[in-house]
Design a protein around this motif. Sequence first.
Motif, PDB file in Angstrom:
ATOM      1  N   LEU A  23       0.843  -1.194   0.000  1.00 10.82           N
ATOM      2  CA  LEU A  23       0.000   0.000   0.000  1.00 10.82           C
ATOM      3  C   LEU A  23       0.883   1.249   0.000  1.00 10.82           C
ATOM      4  O   LEU A  23       0.588   2.231  -0.695  1.00 10.82           O
ATOM      5  N   SER A  24       1.992   1.198   0.739  1.00  8.50           N
ATOM      6  CA  SER A  24       2.926   2.330   0.772  1.00  8.50           C
ATOM      7  C   SER A  24       3.498   2.619  -0.613  1.00  8.50           C
ATOM      8  O   SER A  24       3.572   3.777  -1.031  1.00  8.50           O
ATOM      9  N   LEU A  25       3.898   1.576  -1.305  1.00 11.25           N
ATOM     10  CA  LEU A  25       4.432   1.732  -2.660  1.00 11.25           C
ATOM     11  C   LEU A  25       3.389   2.365  -3.580  1.00 11.25           C
ATOM     12  O   LEU A  25       3.681   3.317  -4.312  1.00 11.25           O
ATOM     13  N   ARG A  26       2.184   1.849  -3.527  1.00 13.74           N
ATOM     14  CA  ARG A  26       1.099   2.391  -4.355  1.00 13.74           C
ATOM     15  C   ARG A  26       0.867   3.868  -4.028  1.00 13.74           C
ATOM     16  O   ARG A  26       0.719   4.700  -4.936  1.00 13.74           O
ATOM     17  N   ALA A  27       0.861   4.196  -2.747  1.00 14.17           N
ATOM     18  CA  ALA A  27       0.593   5.577  -2.326  1.00 14.17           C
ATOM     19  C   ALA A  27       1.700   6.520  -2.789  1.00 14.17           C
ATOM     20  O   ALA A  27       1.413   7.600  -3.329  1.00 14.17           O
ATOM     21  N   VAL A  28       2.955   6.127  -2.587  1.00  9.16           N
ATOM     22  CA  VAL A  28       4.074   6.972  -3.008  1.00  9.16           C
ATOM     23  C   VAL A  28       4.046   7.179  -4.519  1.00  9.16           C
ATOM     24  O   VAL A  28       4.273   8.283  -5.017  1.00  9.16           O
ATOM     25  N   CYS A  29       3.712   6.125  -5.257  1.00  7.89           N
ATOM     26  CA  CYS A  29       3.628   6.235  -6.718  1.00  7.89           C
ATOM     27  C   CYS A  29       2.473   7.133  -7.157  1.00  7.89           C
ATOM     28  O   CYS A  29       2.467   7.638  -8.278  1.00  7.89           O
ATOM     29  N   ALA A  30       1.514   7.343  -6.271  1.00 11.76           N
ATOM     30  CA  ALA A  30       0.398   8.251  -6.551  1.00 11.76           C
ATOM     31  C   ALA A  30       0.665   9.659  -6.020  1.00 11.76           C
ATOM     32  O   ALA A  30      -0.222  10.509  -6.012  1.00 11.76           O
ATOM     33  N   GLY A  31       1.902   9.892  -5.555  1.00 12.52           N
ATOM     34  CA  GLY A  31       2.272  11.224  -5.086  1.00 12.52           C
ATOM     35  C   GLY A  31       1.961  11.483  -3.628  1.00 12.52           C
ATOM     36  O   GLY A  31       2.041  12.621  -3.161  1.00 12.52           O
ATOM     37  N   LYS A  32       1.610  10.450  -2.886  1.00 11.26           N
ATOM     38  CA  LYS A  32       1.289  10.624  -1.464  1.00 11.26           C
ATOM     39  C   LYS A  32       2.535  10.449  -0.608  1.00 11.26           C
ATOM     40  O   LYS A  32       3.519   9.864  -1.022  1.00 11.26           O
ATOM     41  N   LYS A  33       2.445  10.964   0.604  1.00 11.66           N
ATOM     42  CA  LYS A  33       3.543  10.909   1.562  1.00 11.66           C
ATOM     43  C   LYS A  33       3.204   9.875   2.641  1.00 11.66           C
ATOM     44  O   LYS A  33       2.104   9.904   3.206  1.00 11.66           O
ATOM     45  N   VAL A  34       4.163   8.961   2.933  1.00 15.04           N
ATOM     46  CA  VAL A  34       3.914   7.841   3.841  1.00 15.04           C
ATOM     47  C   VAL A  34       4.928   7.825   4.981  1.00 15.04           C
ATOM     48  O   VAL A  34       6.135   7.949   4.745  1.00 15.04           O
ATOM     49  N   PHE A  35       4.417   7.625   6.198  1.00 14.00           N
ATOM     50  CA  PHE A  35       5.255   7.375   7.369  1.00 14.00           C
ATOM     51  C   PHE A  35       4.971   5.957   7.837  1.00 14.00           C
ATOM     52  O   PHE A  35       3.821   5.588   8.052  1.00 14.00           O
ATOM     53  N   PHE A  36       6.022   5.164   7.984  1.00 15.29           N
ATOM     54  CA  PHE A  36       5.899   3.746   8.338  1.00 15.29           C
ATOM     55  C   PHE A  36       6.611   3.530   9.670  1.00 15.29           C
ATOM     56  O   PHE A  36       7.841   3.515   9.723  1.00 15.29           O
ATOM     57  N   GLY A  37       5.859   3.404  10.757  1.00 19.20           N
ATOM     58  CA  GLY A  37       6.426   3.170  12.080  1.00 19.20           C
ATOM     59  C   GLY A  37       6.348   1.698  12.426  1.00 19.20           C
ATOM     60  O   GLY A  37       5.268   1.120  12.414  1.00 19.20           O
ATOM     61  N   GLN A  38       7.504   1.077  12.700  1.00 17.18           N
ATOM     62  CA  GLN A  38       7.553  -0.352  13.028  1.00 17.18           C
ATOM     63  C   GLN A  38       7.740  -0.535  14.531  1.00 17.18           C
ATOM     64  O   GLN A  38       8.804  -0.253  15.064  1.00 17.18           O
ATOM     65  N   PHE A  39       6.685  -1.019  15.184  1.00 13.76           N
ATOM     66  CA  PHE A  39       6.750  -1.313  16.608  1.00 13.76           C
ATOM     67  C   PHE A  39       7.341  -2.697  16.813  1.00 13.76           C
ATOM     68  O   PHE A  39       7.177  -3.587  15.975  1.00 13.76           O
ATOM     69  N   ILE A  40       8.023  -2.884  17.922  1.00 16.25           N
ATOM     70  CA  ILE A  40       8.707  -4.104  18.370  1.00 16.25           C
ATOM     71  C   ILE A  40       9.776  -4.595  17.405  1.00 16.25           C
ATOM     72  O   ILE A  40      10.388  -5.620  17.655  1.00 16.25           O
ATOM     73  N   LYS A  41      10.022  -3.895  16.329  1.00 12.42           N
ATOM     74  CA  LYS A  41      11.023  -4.316  15.352  1.00 12.42           C
ATOM     75  C   LYS A  41      12.241  -3.402  15.431  1.00 12.42           C
ATOM     76  O   LYS A  41      12.105  -2.184  15.388  1.00 12.42           O
ATOM     77  N   ILE A 106       0.638  -6.239  18.174  1.00 17.90           N
ATOM     78  CA  ILE A 106       1.518  -7.070  19.005  1.00 17.90           C
ATOM     79  C   ILE A 106       2.027  -6.259  20.197  1.00 17.90           C
ATOM     80  O   ILE A 106       2.142  -6.779  21.306  1.00 17.90           O
ATOM     81  N   ALA A 107       2.320  -4.984  19.985  1.00 17.19           N
ATOM     82  CA  ALA A 107       2.738  -4.122  21.094  1.00 17.19           C
ATOM     83  C   ALA A 107       1.638  -4.048  22.158  1.00 17.19           C
ATOM     84  O   ALA A 107       1.925  -4.063  23.356  1.00 17.19           O
ATOM     85  N   ILE A 108       0.393  -4.011  21.726  1.00 16.08           N
ATOM     86  CA  ILE A 108      -0.729  -4.020  22.676  1.00 16.08           C
ATOM     87  C   ILE A 108      -0.843  -5.396  23.339  1.00 16.08           C
ATOM     88  O   ILE A 108      -1.016  -5.493  24.553  1.00 16.08           O
TER      89      ILE A 108
END
Length: 171
Positions: A23-41, A106-108
């Motif tokens: 979904l992030s790839l699709r969004a960026v390719c559509a000109g959108k800005k994405v923040f991806f926060g990885q919990f426990i990783k 998983i954090a929850i």
Amino acid sequence: MYKGYIQIYTGNGKGKTTAALGLSLRAVCAGKKVFFGQFIKGMDYSELLADMYLPNFKLKQFGRNCFIKNNPIREDIDKAKIGLNICKKVLFSGEYDIVILDEINIAIYYNLLSVKEVIDVLKNKDKNTEVILTGRYAPKELIDIADLVTEMKEIKHYYKKGVKARKGIEN
């Protein structure tokens, strides 16, 4: 007017983080800005290099360099709290079109964060920001407020035959 929805990818099957990355790839390719926060990783995953290839994509990890087996330690809790505070600022800012809270369920589940803390952040997010929450064991309270919930169900997996995580496929 555009409305940012809340999506959940949960279940015991493979593909929750992968779907969020897609979904992030699709969004960026559509000109959108994405923040991806990885919990426990905190491990070295291939997607950590994504911002080198994708404009308008930022990924930040909030975990130690190991898996939580059963009992989280204080550092796990501290990293999750720091992560939620960073994601809260991002969600309130309106700067990003899409914010992914990877493995937040998983954090929850491991009591690093409470359901109430996460719901309070979601209730006050910028109204145009889409949010995706991933991880097994999505709590009912999150499912109730979500607009879309997808459950990944494991039918068969090669891990059971001893296949380890492969670079570019599982990590």
